[in-house]
Design a protein around this motif. Structure first.
Motif, PDB file in Angstrom:
ATOM      1  N   ARG A 134     105.240 -21.317 -14.794  1.00 15.16           N
ATOM      2  CA  ARG A 134     103.824 -21.031 -14.924  1.00 15.16           C
ATOM      3  C   ARG A 134     103.639 -19.835 -15.832  1.00 15.16           C
ATOM      4  NH1 ARG A 134      99.640 -19.906  -9.974  1.00 15.16           N
ATOM      5  NH2 ARG A 134      97.763 -19.926 -11.243  1.00 15.16           N
ATOM      6  N   GLN A 135     102.571 -19.855 -16.610  1.00 17.82           N
ATOM      7  CA  GLN A 135     102.310 -18.757 -17.530  1.00 17.82           C
ATOM      8  C   GLN A 135     100.840 -18.381 -17.418  1.00 17.82           C
ATOM      9  OE1 GLN A 135     103.288 -19.701 -21.569  1.00 17.82           O
ATOM     10  NE2 GLN A 135     102.917 -17.643 -22.290  1.00 17.82           N
ATOM     11  N   LYS A 136     100.562 -17.083 -17.392  1.00 21.30           N
ATOM     12  CA  LYS A 136      99.181 -16.598 -17.317  1.00 21.30           C
ATOM     13  C   LYS A 136      98.927 -15.626 -18.452  1.00 21.30           C
ATOM     14  CE  LYS A 136      98.172 -16.721 -12.396  1.00 21.30           C
ATOM     15  NZ  LYS A 136      97.681 -15.911 -11.267  1.00 21.30           N
ATOM     16  N   ARG A 137      97.714 -15.635 -18.942  1.00 18.62           N
ATOM     17  CA  ARG A 137      97.271 -14.663 -19.938  1.00 18.62           C
ATOM     18  C   ARG A 137      95.984 -14.041 -19.417  1.00 18.62           C
ATOM     19  NH1 ARG A 137     100.110 -15.284 -24.590  1.00 18.62           N
ATOM     20  NH2 ARG A 137     101.073 -17.288 -24.918  1.00 18.62           N
ATOM     21  N   PHE A 138      95.838 -12.747 -19.646  1.00 21.85           N
ATOM     22  CA  PHE A 138      94.633 -12.076 -19.186  1.00 21.85           C
ATOM     23  C   PHE A 138      94.382 -10.848 -20.038  1.00 21.85           C
ATOM     24  CE2 PHE A 138      98.203 -10.426 -16.891  1.00 21.85           C
ATOM     25  CZ  PHE A 138      97.991  -9.060 -16.826  1.00 21.85           C
ATOM     26  N   ASP A 139      93.132 -10.426 -20.081  1.00 21.06           N
ATOM     27  CA  ASP A 139      92.760  -9.224 -20.807  1.00 21.06           C
ATOM     28  C   ASP A 139      93.061  -8.013 -19.932  1.00 21.06           C
ATOM     29  OD1 ASP A 139      91.802 -10.586 -23.033  1.00 21.06           O
ATOM     30  OD2 ASP A 139      89.820 -10.848 -22.120  1.00 21.06           O
ATOM     31  N   MET A 140      93.678  -7.007 -20.521  1.00 18.65           N
ATOM     32  CA  MET A 140      93.955  -5.783 -19.782  1.00 18.65           C
ATOM     33  C   MET A 140      93.009  -4.706 -20.267  1.00 18.65           C
ATOM     34  SD  MET A 140      98.024  -5.361 -19.106  1.00 18.65           S
ATOM     35  CE  MET A 140      98.565  -5.220 -20.780  1.00 18.65           C
ATOM     36  N   ARG A 141      92.126  -4.299 -19.375  1.00 20.53           N
ATOM     37  CA  ARG A 141      91.243  -3.198 -19.744  1.00 20.53           C
ATOM     38  C   ARG A 141      91.835  -1.916 -19.177  1.00 20.53           C
ATOM     39  NH1 ARG A 141      87.909  -2.132 -15.480  1.00 20.53           N
ATOM     40  NH2 ARG A 141      87.907  -3.706 -13.849  1.00 20.53           N
ATOM     41  N   PRO A 142      91.705  -0.809 -19.878  1.00 17.79           N
ATOM     42  CA  PRO A 142      92.274   0.448 -19.402  1.00 17.79           C
ATOM     43  C   PRO A 142      91.704   0.845 -18.041  1.00 17.79           C
ATOM     44  CG  PRO A 142      91.582   0.645 -21.685  1.00 17.79           C
ATOM     45  CD  PRO A 142      91.073  -0.662 -21.192  1.00 17.79           C
ATOM     46  N   MET A 143      92.587   1.315 -17.148  1.00 21.64           N
ATOM     47  CA  MET A 143      92.172   1.791 -15.827  1.00 21.64           C
ATOM     48  C   MET A 143      93.220   2.754 -15.296  1.00 21.64           C
ATOM     49  SD  MET A 143      92.959  -1.514 -13.351  1.00 21.64           S
ATOM     50  CE  MET A 143      91.907  -2.631 -14.222  1.00 21.64           C
ATOM     51  N   SER A 144      92.867   3.467 -14.257  1.00 18.26           N
ATOM     52  CA  SER A 144      93.807   4.391 -13.624  1.00 18.26           C
ATOM     53  C   SER A 144      94.719   3.605 -12.682  1.00 18.26           C
ATOM     54  CB  SER A 144      93.047   5.458 -12.834  1.00 18.26           C
ATOM     55  OG  SER A 144      92.430   4.861 -11.702  1.00 18.26           O
ATOM     56  N   TYR A 160     100.405  -5.706  -9.679  1.00 22.60           N
ATOM     57  CA  TYR A 160      99.300  -5.850 -10.624  1.00 22.60           C
ATOM     58  C   TYR A 160      99.690  -5.164 -11.925  1.00 22.60           C
ATOM     59  CZ  TYR A 160      94.531  -5.977 -12.394  1.00 22.60           C
ATOM     60  OH  TYR A 160      93.406  -6.246 -13.141  1.00 22.60           O
ATOM     61  N   VAL A 161      99.569  -5.882 -13.043  1.00 24.73           N
ATOM     62  CA  VAL A 161      99.883  -5.359 -14.371  1.00 24.73           C
ATOM     63  C   VAL A 161      98.579  -4.842 -14.977  1.00 24.73           C
ATOM     64  CG1 VAL A 161     100.807  -5.906 -16.646  1.00 24.73           C
ATOM     65  CG2 VAL A 161     101.728  -7.057 -14.624  1.00 24.73           C
ATOM     66  N   PHE A 162      98.627  -3.637 -15.554  1.00 23.27           N
ATOM     67  CA  PHE A 162      97.405  -3.036 -16.097  1.00 23.27           C
ATOM     68  C   PHE A 162      97.736  -2.125 -17.271  1.00 23.27           C
ATOM     69  CE2 PHE A 162      99.206   0.132 -13.443  1.00 23.27           C
ATOM     70  CZ  PHE A 162      98.752   1.355 -13.888  1.00 23.27           C
ATOM     71  N   MET A 163      96.672  -1.735 -18.020  1.00 19.45           N
ATOM     72  CA  MET A 163      96.806  -0.780 -19.114  1.00 19.45           C
ATOM     73  C   MET A 163      96.385   0.581 -18.563  1.00 19.45           C
ATOM     74  SD  MET A 163      97.631  -0.248 -22.268  1.00 19.45           S
ATOM     75  CE  MET A 163      97.691  -1.900 -22.915  1.00 19.45           C
ATOM     76  N   ASN A 164      97.322   1.532 -18.538  1.00 17.00           N
ATOM     77  CA  ASN A 164      97.044   2.853 -17.978  1.00 17.00           C
ATOM     78  C   ASN A 164      96.183   3.647 -18.945  1.00 17.00           C
ATOM     79  OD1 ASN A 164      97.132   5.489 -16.929  1.00 17.00           O
ATOM     80  ND2 ASN A 164      99.166   5.130 -16.057  1.00 17.00           N
ATOM     81  N   MET A 165      94.993   4.044 -18.480  1.00 18.08           N
ATOM     82  CA  MET A 165      94.062   4.765 -19.354  1.00 18.08           C
ATOM     83  C   MET A 165      94.560   6.169 -19.700  1.00 18.08           C
ATOM     84  SD  MET A 165      91.148   5.464 -16.433  1.00 18.08           S
ATOM     85  CE  MET A 165      89.837   5.817 -17.507  1.00 18.08           C
ATOM     86  N   ARG A 166      95.433   6.727 -18.866  1.00 13.93           N
ATOM     87  CA  ARG A 166      95.955   8.086 -19.117  1.00 13.93           C
ATOM     88  C   ARG A 166      97.059   8.084 -20.167  1.00 13.93           C
ATOM     89  NH1 ARG A 166      96.383   8.686 -12.835  1.00 13.93           N
ATOM     90  NH2 ARG A 166      94.180   8.913 -12.352  1.00 13.93           N
ATOM     91  N   THR A 167      97.909   7.063 -20.132  1.00 15.19           N
ATOM     92  CA  THR A 167      99.055   7.032 -21.047  1.00 15.19           C
ATOM     93  C   THR A 167      98.890   6.010 -22.160  1.00 15.19           C
ATOM     94  OG1 THR A 167     100.209   5.408 -19.685  1.00 15.19           O
ATOM     95  CG2 THR A 167     100.622   7.740 -19.205  1.00 15.19           C
ATOM     96  N   ASN A 168      97.894   5.131 -22.021  1.00  8.50           N
ATOM     97  CA  ASN A 168      97.646   4.050 -22.981  1.00  8.50           C
ATOM     98  C   ASN A 168      98.858   3.119 -23.105  1.00  8.50           C
ATOM     99  OD1 ASN A 168      95.692   2.783 -24.475  1.00  8.50           O
ATOM    100  ND2 ASN A 168      96.332   3.724 -26.413  1.00  8.50           N
ATOM    101  N   ALA A 169      99.593   2.973 -22.000  1.00  9.79           N
ATOM    102  CA  ALA A 169     100.760   2.095 -21.959  1.00  9.79           C
ATOM    103  C   ALA A 169     100.589   1.104 -20.809  1.00  9.79           C
ATOM    104  CB  ALA A 169     102.037   2.910 -21.760  1.00  9.79           C
ATOM    105  N   CYS A 170     101.317   0.015 -20.908  1.00  9.84           N
ATOM    106  CA  CYS A 170     101.277  -1.004 -19.868  1.00  9.84           C
ATOM    107  C   CYS A 170     102.013  -0.468 -18.634  1.00  9.84           C
ATOM    108  CB  CYS A 170     101.963  -2.270 -20.383  1.00  9.84           C
ATOM    109  SG  CYS A 170     101.899  -3.646 -19.250  1.00  9.84           S
TER     110      CYS A 170
END
Length: 187
Positions: A134-144, A160-170
């Motif tokens: 199975r494969q998923k794609r999703f938009d990652m918006r910056p969050m803490s 949960y995979v996210f974009m870290n707003m403090r480091t701007n890294a996944c």
């Protein structure tokens, strides 16, 4: 015997424990050509669940990565037994893949009847071939990371995979077995 480091957290590692760990690791000697070293950590934790009180963590370093086992039990020796069994299964799979890879890389003649009888006693291990189903794609918006934990809980997921707003890294937040949360970020 491969080189190993034995340490204890909240427990004094006795000679009897050291001997028992060495005895269990000796069972893995038939995989000695792949194991470069091992690290064993025995931990006694103050937890409500007595079956999770004693924890054994073992990490074996092999040429193409690591093989790891973590087991819990109310009895430290039983936890060592469980970890040893898990490592043996994982090493069998590793050895099968390793030998298959070597065998596929170099063409070999078909074994004759005498050679087939010699190989009949070798452990027959079914090879595990990981497959992405199975494969998923999703938009990652910056969050803490805290917001990511809230999202994970709202979705009922274990990570949960996210974009870290403090480091701007996944990053990845996950629920630990002890009920707390962990954060994985690239260095």
């Amino acid at each position: 015997m491969h080189i190993y480091k034995l340490s204890g957290r909240n427990v004094e590692v006795t000679d009897a424990m050291r001997d028992y760990v060495e005895e269990k690791l000796t069972r893995l000697d038939r995989f000695n050509d792949q194991i470069t070293d091992a690290r064993v950590t025995l931990t006694v934790r103050d937890v409500r669940d007595a079956d999770r009180r004693n924890r054994v963590e073992v990490q074996l370093n092999v040429p193409s990565g690591i093989i790891r086992a973590e087991e819990h039990h109310s009895d430290m020796y039983a936890a060592i037994d469980r970890a040893s069994d898990v490592l043996e299964r994982q090493l069998r799979k590793f050895k099968t893949r390793y030998l298959k890879h070597r065998h596929d890389a170099t063409p070999q003649p078909e074994p004759g009847p005498a050679e087939a009888d010699v190989n009949a006693g070798v452990d027959d291990v079914t090879e595990f071939a990981p497959e992405i189903v199975r494969q998923k794609r999703f938009d990652m918006r910056p969050m803490s990371p805290e917001d990511a934990v809230a999202q994970m809980e709202a979705l009922g997921h274990d990570f949960y995979v996210f974009m870290n707003m403090r480091t701007n890294a996944c990053g990845v937040v996950y629920r630990r077995k002890d009920g707390h949360y962990g954060l994985i970020e690239p260095s």
